[in-house]
Enzyme design. Structure first.
Site, PDB file in Angstrom:
ATOM      1  N   ARG A 130       0.797  -1.216   0.000  1.00  0.00           N
ATOM      2  CA  ARG A 130       0.000   0.000   0.000  1.00  0.00           C
ATOM      3  C   ARG A 130       0.833   1.271   0.000  1.00  0.00           C
ATOM      4  NH1 ARG A 130      -2.355  -4.077   2.766  1.00  0.00           N
ATOM      5  NH2 ARG A 130      -4.570  -4.466   2.338  1.00  0.00           N
ATOM      6  N   HIS A 155      -0.891  -2.469  -4.455  1.00  0.00           N
ATOM      7  CA  HIS A 155      -0.245  -3.289  -5.488  1.00  0.00           C
ATOM      8  C   HIS A 155      -0.153  -2.592  -6.845  1.00  0.00           C
ATOM      9  CE1 HIS A 155       0.123  -6.349  -2.605  1.00  0.00           C
ATOM     10  NE2 HIS A 155      -1.002  -7.009  -2.813  1.00  0.00           N
ATOM     11  N   HIS A 229       2.778 -12.895  -5.539  1.00  0.00           N
ATOM     12  CA  HIS A 229       1.648 -13.038  -4.620  1.00  0.00           C
ATOM     13  C   HIS A 229       1.046 -14.448  -4.680  1.00  0.00           C
ATOM     14  CE1 HIS A 229      -1.766 -11.833  -2.186  1.00  0.00           C
ATOM     15  NE2 HIS A 229      -1.344 -10.574  -2.162  1.00  0.00           N
ATOM     16  N   ASP A 301      -2.372  -9.788   8.081  1.00  0.00           N
ATOM     17  CA  ASP A 301      -2.103  -9.074   6.832  1.00  0.00           C
ATOM     18  C   ASP A 301      -1.157  -7.939   7.179  1.00  0.00           C
ATOM     19  OD1 ASP A 301      -2.094  -8.264   4.220  1.00  0.00           O
ATOM     20  OD2 ASP A 301      -4.117  -7.438   4.214  1.00  0.00           O
ATOM     21  N   GLU A 366       4.838 -12.570   1.034  1.00  0.00           N
ATOM     22  CA  GLU A 366       5.270 -11.639   0.002  1.00  0.00           C
ATOM     23  C   GLU A 366       6.559 -10.942   0.440  1.00  0.00           C
ATOM     24  OE1 GLU A 366       1.642  -9.147  -0.816  1.00  0.00           O
ATOM     25  OE2 GLU A 366       0.822 -10.663   0.576  1.00  0.00           O
TER      26      GLU A 366
END
Length: 403
Positions: A130, A155, A229, A301, A366
């Site tokens: 982000r 992304h 991803h 996350d 990631e």
């Protein structure tokens, strides 16, 4: 051992039923007990088949196969890893990467504005993760990236690298095969300055390693953060949730986020929090807790600051499925790793195995620079200038022990 303590490594081995953590390409006897030696295997192979069209551009699927039978399928659309088929302890292939069966499904469901936003297996850019409000200032000029996630750019904006058709080149090495993908992003695309030329090379070798090496150059100062991803489910992509699978992260600190999942700028200790994966821990052990960070992301996350990350190839993560004995290790040159526990899978998407993917049916690891680094001067720099070369390498090691 310098990355995890020896005690942590032995705990991981005991929990997963495999050998201790090792350097890339050096696996324990226990973890490869059903495999032949690399010199005894057939040479890796690579093949191509047509996979449809996007906007009049032909899309191909490449199949890379190692001598052990490990098989990786990659699309030129989005550089997507469609499947990773790993032989089980009896030699039967099991797909451990979430994905779609058709190109139409990827086009319709793999990006936010199309109603999906899952990014299964895709290459992510220009800026992974982000950017707050989609804005950043570089050399006194403010740039705007289209927002697509809670008022932020995620992304790379509304049309990221995951939606591009990449130009392929096949490579052959000693005991390896590779697929180099190239995309040239024009100056101003998604608001980013500079023409960025990116190569992403996937290499599969006979040590059962999939290596992804990024290289990028620019003709104007810009910001870059590239990643892959892929969603992993070490029990098989159609096997259900990953809550019982074990995860260990080589990270003593993480970067907490605000209510829109933008980093606050802090790097907090993981100790005594649900973010502590310094020992092998079941993914589902604490995911339902009331920690504000878990509530914000509806699960994990977040970005973890890899111990020693950014100073060469460093062990970032290790995951294991105790039932199958399948293990994934992740080595990276990047300072951070985003662990995402598949929180926003809702059962509306049907995967390659004809199973509806529900919450936490897969997890992503990631490797990356920190989220929103262009707006945090004390984070590792994401700036790339003319004459410089962006490089980022991730090595995924896969082993399976006998049941």
């Amino acid at each position: 051992m310098t990355l995890f303590s020896r005690r942590h490594a032995l705990a991981a081995a005991a929990a997963a039923g495999a050998g201790a953590l090792a350097t890339p390409g050096v696996a324990s006897a226990a973890s490869t007990s059903h495999r032949s030696r690399p010199s005894d295997r057939h040479a890796p192979t690579i093949s191509r088949e047509a996979f449809g069209q996007v906007g009049g551009a032909a899309v191909y699927r490449y199949t890379l196969t190692a001598g052990s039978g490990l098989t990786v399928k990659i699309l030129t659309y989005g550089g997507i890893v469609q499947s990773v088929q790993v032989p089980d302890g009896r030699g039967r292939p099991v797909d451990i990467a979430l994905g779609f069966a058709t190109l139409d499904d990827y086009v319709a469901h793999n990006s936010p504005e199309a109603g999906g936003g899952v990014y299964f297996g895709a290459l992510i850019g220009r800026y992974a993760n982000r950017i707050a409000n989609g804005t950043f200032t570089l050399d006194g000029v403010t740039y705007q990236v289209p927002v697509n996630n809670n008022g932020n750019a995620l992304h790379g904006g509304t049309v990221g690298f995951d939606k591009k058709v990449w130009t392929p080149t096949v490579e052959h090495g000693h005991d390896s095969v590779g697929l180099r993908l190239e995309y040239v992003s024009p100056d101003g695309e998604m608001g980013f300055p500079g023409t960025l030329t990116t190569q992403a090379t996937y290499t599969l070798d006979n040590r059962d390693r999939l290596t992804l090496a990024f290289r990028a150059t620019t003709d104007k100062a810009t910001v870059v953060n590239l990643t892959n991803h892929t969603y992993w489910n070490l029990a098989g992509e159609s096997s259900g949730d990953v809550y019982g699978q074990l995860l260990q992260l080589n990270a003593d600190r993480y970067t907490p986020v605000d209510a829109t999942q933008i980093p606050t700028g802090e790097r907090l200790p993981v100790r005594a929090t649900p973010m502590d994966f310094t020992r092998p821990t079941a993914i589902g052990a604490r995911v339902a807790g009331a920690d504000p960070q878990l509530l914000t992301g509806q699960g994990y996350d977040l970005n973890w600051a890899v111990n020693g990350g950014g100073a060469g190839l460093t062990l970032a993560a290790r995951a294991a499925d105790p039932r199958s004995g399948r293990t994934l290790t992740v080595w990276s040159t990047q300072p951070g790793i985003q662990f995402y526990s598949g929180n926003f899978l809702t059962g509306t998407l049907v995967g390659t195995g004809n199973t509806a993917y529900r919450q936490s049916y897969g997890f992503a690891l990631e490797t990356q620079n920190f989220p929103d680094a262009p707006n945090h001067p004390d984070f590792p720099s994401s700036v790339l200038r003319p004459g410089q070369v962006y490089r980022h390498t991730t090595v995924y090691g896969l082993t399976t022990r006998r049941p």
